[in-house]
Design a protein around this motif. Structure first.
Motif, PDB file in Angstrom:
ATOM      1  N   ASN A   1      -8.271   7.597   2.653  1.00  0.00           N
ATOM      2  CA  ASN A   1      -8.533   8.436   1.413  1.00  0.00           C
ATOM      3  C   ASN A   1      -7.614   9.962   1.492  1.00  0.00           C
ATOM      4  OD1 ASN A   1     -10.009   9.752   3.294  1.00  0.00           O
ATOM      5  ND2 ASN A   1     -12.076   9.249   2.630  1.00  0.00           N
ATOM      6  N   GLY A   2      -7.046   9.934   2.660  1.00  0.00           N
ATOM      7  CA  GLY A   2      -6.388  11.339   2.699  1.00  0.00           C
ATOM      8  C   GLY A   2      -6.981  12.462   3.402  1.00  0.00           C
ATOM      9  N   LYS A   3      -8.341  12.117   3.950  1.00  0.00           N
ATOM     10  CA  LYS A   3      -8.922  12.940   4.523  1.00  0.00           C
ATOM     11  C   LYS A   3      -8.701  12.788   6.463  1.00  0.00           C
ATOM     12  CE  LYS A   3     -11.223  14.437   0.994  1.00  0.00           C
ATOM     13  NZ  LYS A   3     -11.007  15.760   0.562  1.00  0.00           N
TER      14      LYS A   3
ATOM     15  N   LYS B   1      -0.995  12.778   3.473  1.00  0.00           N
ATOM     16  CA  LYS B   1      -0.471  11.596   3.179  1.00  0.00           C
ATOM     17  C   LYS B   1       0.116  11.222   4.824  1.00  0.00           C
ATOM     18  CE  LYS B   1       4.221  12.783   1.817  1.00  0.00           C
ATOM     19  NZ  LYS B   1       5.083  12.547   0.450  1.00  0.00           N
TER      20      LYS B   1
ATOM     21  N   LYS C   1      -4.791  16.375  -0.439  1.00  0.00           N
ATOM     22  CA  LYS C   1      -4.947  15.015   0.143  1.00  0.00           C
ATOM     23  C   LYS C   1      -3.568  14.716   1.133  1.00  0.00           C
ATOM     24  CE  LYS C   1      -4.990   9.981  -1.280  1.00  0.00           C
ATOM     25  NZ  LYS C   1      -4.892   9.182  -2.047  1.00  0.00           N
TER      26      LYS C   1
END
Length: 292
Positions: free
Chosen positions: A254-256, A292, A290
């Motif tokens: 989820n990009g966290k 990646k 976010k």
């Protein structure tokens, strides 16, 4: 597709005096990794370049798949599945208890070159290395008292003061279940207040992150010691995991980013005055975008 790496001096903001330069094919670089004493680049032709005082120069080892360095040595995985290493013989982490100024192949207990390896990991301190083979088996080399791994006994393997001279197979109930789904591996290793800390993490193709810490429990992410690998529960599947000197960060789908361990230099960005705090379990880093 090329750029120039140059050491230069600018005089009065106008005149550029070029002291030395080397052409480097920028778009051809596929991997780069460095530690205090070693710096390496791999290009698209799987050639290895090592950093020197005069820039990067071509190394003699060819067909390089992956290279990792700690402060005291380098471990290299060739595309044919063989392991090469050089550096300090301290703790035998590179597979030798003598100093190696140049690369040498890792030898097994039968005198043959250790091969058929698909991935490697290396601790930054109290050096030990781990290897995962194409048969989904885990091996290690280095001092067993500092290697945070289950069932790492050297029984039947010639060793000196707890340092195996050949790769030792690591076996456990959970490893037999995890390794068929193997994706990547990371080692966290440090020393704080005279205590040796360490943990090993294995990420699966299903985004599951497994942790093992039998030294202190402070780096497991579970807040305790483990007797075998255990799954670390996070809010989403794990995409990538990276460890350094006493701390680990995991990037989720989820990009966290979640982190745990020693926030020694404030690298977690928590805003706390006491930046030396230990986070025994994962915390979510406050990053607006976010990742990646």
């Amino acid at each position: 597709g090329k750029y120039i790496v140059a050491n230069s001096i600018i005089t009065n903001g106008e005149n550029l005096k070029q002291l030395e330069f080397k052409e480097v094919t920028n778009k051809n670089i596929i991997s780069a990794q460095a530690s205090t004493n070693y710096s390496n680049i791999i290009d698209k032709d799987y050639k290895l370049y090592k950093g020197t005082g005069n820039g990067y120069v071509l190394d003699k080892i060819e067909n390089v798949k992956k290279v990792l360095s700690s402060d005291s040595g380098v471990v290299l995985l060739a595309r044919d599945g063989k392991i090469y290493r050089k550096g300090s013989g301290n703790y035998g982490g590179t597979g030798s208890i003598v100093n190696l100024s140049d690369y040498a192949a890792l030898i097994d207990k039968n005198g043959k070159e250790f091969s058929n390896v698909k991935d490697i990991a290396l601790s930054i301190r109290y050096q030990y290395s781990t290897f995962v083979t194409e048969e989904n088996e885990l091996y290690y080399i280095g001092h067993k008292y500092y290697a945070s791994l289950p069932n790492k006994e050297t029984n039947g393997t010639f060793s000196i003061n707890g340092q195996p001279l050949y790769p030792v197979k690591v076996e456990s109930t959970m490893l037999s279940k995890i390794l068929p789904k193997y994706s990547s591996m990371s080692i966290n290793n440090s020393k704080v207040g005279g205590n040796s800390l360490g943990a090993t993490y294995i990420l699966t193709t299903e985004g599951e992150l497994y942790t093992f810490d039998n030294l202190s429990g402070e780096l497991s992410g579970l807040g305790r010691n483990t007797t075998d690998f255990e799954k670390l529960n996070l809010p989403d599947k794990v995409k990538q995991v990276k460890s350094q000197d006493g701390y680990t960060m995991a990037l989720l789908e989820n990009g966290k980013i979640y982190a745990w361990g020693y926030n020694t230099y404030g690298q977690f960005g928590t805003g706390e005055e006491n930046i030396g705090k230990v986070y025994a379990t994962p915390i979510k880093l406050v990053i607006e975008r976010k990742v990646k």
